[in-house]
Write a protein that holds these residues in place. Structure first.
Motif, PDB file in Angstrom:
ATOM      1  N   SER A 112      -3.762  -0.447  -2.332  1.00  0.00           N
ATOM      2  CA  SER A 112      -3.667   0.660  -3.294  1.00  0.00           C
ATOM      3  C   SER A 112      -4.776   0.547  -4.353  1.00  0.00           C
ATOM      4  CB  SER A 112      -2.296   0.679  -3.954  1.00  0.00           C
ATOM      5  OG  SER A 112      -2.254  -0.238  -5.010  1.00  0.00           O
ATOM      6  N   HIS A 113      -5.203   1.703  -4.828  1.00  0.00           N
ATOM      7  CA  HIS A 113      -6.254   1.758  -5.837  1.00  0.00           C
ATOM      8  C   HIS A 113      -5.839   1.003  -7.093  1.00  0.00           C
ATOM      9  CE1 HIS A 113      -8.606   3.863  -9.065  1.00  0.00           C
ATOM     10  NE2 HIS A 113      -9.560   3.538  -8.223  1.00  0.00           N
ATOM     11  N   SER A 114      -4.565   1.164  -7.491  1.00  0.00           N
ATOM     12  CA  SER A 114      -4.121   0.514  -8.735  1.00  0.00           C
ATOM     13  C   SER A 114      -4.122  -1.012  -8.598  1.00  0.00           C
ATOM     14  CB  SER A 114      -2.741   1.033  -9.143  1.00  0.00           C
ATOM     15  OG  SER A 114      -1.856   0.881  -8.064  1.00  0.00           O
ATOM     16  N   ARG A 157       0.838  -1.211   0.000  1.00  0.00           N
ATOM     17  CA  ARG A 157       0.000   0.000   0.000  1.00  0.00           C
ATOM     18  C   ARG A 157       0.874   1.262   0.000  1.00  0.00           C
ATOM     19  NH1 ARG A 157      -0.940  -1.890   5.421  1.00  0.00           N
ATOM     20  NH2 ARG A 157      -0.037  -0.496   6.968  1.00  0.00           N
ATOM     21  N   PRO A 158       0.349   2.300  -0.660  1.00  0.00           N
ATOM     22  CA  PRO A 158       1.118   3.549  -0.722  1.00  0.00           C
ATOM     23  C   PRO A 158       1.030   4.298   0.604  1.00  0.00           C
ATOM     24  CG  PRO A 158      -0.976   3.784  -1.844  1.00  0.00           C
ATOM     25  CD  PRO A 158      -0.911   2.364  -1.387  1.00  0.00           C
ATOM     26  N   TYR A 166      -8.019   2.877   0.559  1.00  0.00           N
ATOM     27  CA  TYR A 166      -6.749   2.873  -0.164  1.00  0.00           C
ATOM     28  C   TYR A 166      -5.560   3.042   0.772  1.00  0.00           C
ATOM     29  CZ  TYR A 166     -10.228   3.616  -3.740  1.00  0.00           C
ATOM     30  OH  TYR A 166     -11.344   3.492  -4.528  1.00  0.00           O
ATOM     31  N   GLY A 168      -2.132   6.780   0.825  1.00  0.00           N
ATOM     32  CA  GLY A 168      -3.505   6.338   0.602  1.00  0.00           C
ATOM     33  C   GLY A 168      -4.459   6.778   1.708  1.00  0.00           C
TER      34      GLY A 168
END
Ligand code: SF4
Ligand code: SF4
Length: 359
Positions: free
Chosen positions: A142-144, A130-131, A138, A134
């Motif tokens: 992560s969203h991506s 995870r970023p 998120y 976020g």
């Protein structure tokens, strides 16, 4: 050759054809559902006709309990079972890729549980990626990563189902579709008209001669719950990409106003369907597939319940545990959809469109 022996040598389609021909001569159940008026349109039935009639049937069982030719009569009529077996065989024949056909139906509970646990573990492990920046969900995943997994997991099953529907349409001899046929089919599907059993009091699924609309209500709860959840996800996608408003959303946002009632309906409707399945007589359906059908309604119900749990956990550290479980359930549902009872909704709708063309 004795009648019993001859019957055991019939294929699933031939057995359904044998019973349909008797029903066509008898016609006692003419007002029960869409199947009987469709039977009376012809004298002989091709394999495609049997597939079409089988997919029109809702397995309400009203015709079985009304029939004077059931066991021990030598005609041995059990039309709900004959059509259920012909129907599920058609889904397996149309499923793509064929190597997965029947997998979920035969080992559904174990497969659903294994997929949810497996995917949840992967999502849980994926939180390590995870970023730092976020927010909301998120902050955990992560969203991506979510988009990268769910876009193909949504589109590939849809492609598989579309290929199956094309094969169905060819087999039943479907003509070009006009808007009027679609409108009639959607209207009948929305009301689940044939689950009324042709009488005001409903069908006999649950307790033999007791007429009840309970199955229709539970089925409607599942159907509209699923559609509301789908609309909730669609509205969230639009808010994210068109209006630059990422999740999480408040109680009075469109995703929540659609998603919370949808989750409640899906959870309760799925549980209700599961209870009804334990009460209904197994021998009036495709009994070998009972476990797969039960796994499907439980998976639906669990998906709805885990979505509600996720909403309840929003803002707490529990999201880190509940989110992977919910995403695991959604992913298991999407990926198995072309091979579970989920396909009945698509084939049933196609059968209603074809029926609108014919009647
Ligand atoms: S199910 Fe039995 S009673 Fe009904 S139409 Fe068929 S043969 Fe006749
Ligand atoms: S089980 Fe119900 S839906 Fe199916 S043929 Fe009989 S009456 Fe019609």
């Amino acid at each position: 050759m004795p009648l019993d022996q001859a019957r055991t040598e019939l294929s699933t389609t031939e057995e359904a054809r044998r019973q349909i021909e008797i029903c066509n001569a008898c016609r006692y159940c003419e007002g029960y559902c869409s199947v009987f008026p469709a039977i009376t349109l012809q004298r002989s039935f091709s394999d495609g006709d049997i597939t079409q009639l089988a997919n029109l049937c809702h397995n309400c069982r009203g015709c079985y309990y009304a029939c004077q030719y059931t066991d021990p009569h030598e005609f041995q009529i059990n039309l709900p079972k004959a059509l259920a077996e012909a129907r599920t065989e058609s889904w397996e024949r149309f499923s793509w890729p064929g190597v997965f056909s029947g997998l979920f139906q035969k080992s559904g509970v174990a497969l659903a549980a294994a997929l949810i646990v497996g995917f949840a573990a992967l999502f849980w492990a994926g939180q390590a990626l995870r970023p730092e920046s976020g927010e909301g969900f998120y902050a955990f995943l992560s969203h991506s990563v979510m988009i990268g997994i769910f876009t193909p997991a949504f589109l590939l099953p849809l492609l598989a189902i579309a290929l199956g529907l094309r094969a169905y349409w060819r087999e039943v001899g479907g003509a070009p579709v006009r808007l009027a046929y679609l409108v009639r089919a959607f209207r009948e599907a929305a009301r689940l008209k044939d689950l009324s059993g042709g009488v005001a009091g409903g069908c006999n699924f649950e307790k033999e001669d007791r007429y009840t609309n309970v199955r229709r209500w539970h089925h409607q709860a599942v159907m509209y719950g699923f559609l509301l959840c789908f609309a909730s996800t669609g509205s969230a996608t639009i808010l994210h990409y068109v209006f630059d408003m990422p999740a999480p959303y408040g109680l009075f946002s469109l995703p929540k106003l659609l998603g919370i009632p949808g989750g409640v309906l899906l959870t309760l409707g799925g549980l209700g369907m599961a209870v009804l399945k334990t009460r209904g007589e197994k021998n009036l359906g495709a009994s070998a597939l009972w476990g797969g059908e039960m796994a499907f309604v439980l998976l639906l119900s669990f998906t709805g319940a885990s979505g509600l749990a996720l909403y309840a956990a929003t803002g707490t550290a529990l999201v880190g545990w509940v989110l992977p479980v919910h995403l695991g359930a959604v992913l298991a549902f999407f990926l198995t959809a072309p091979y579970t009872k989920m396909v009945h909704g698509f084939f049933r709708l196609a059968a209603l469109v074809r029926n609108a063309q014919q009647t």
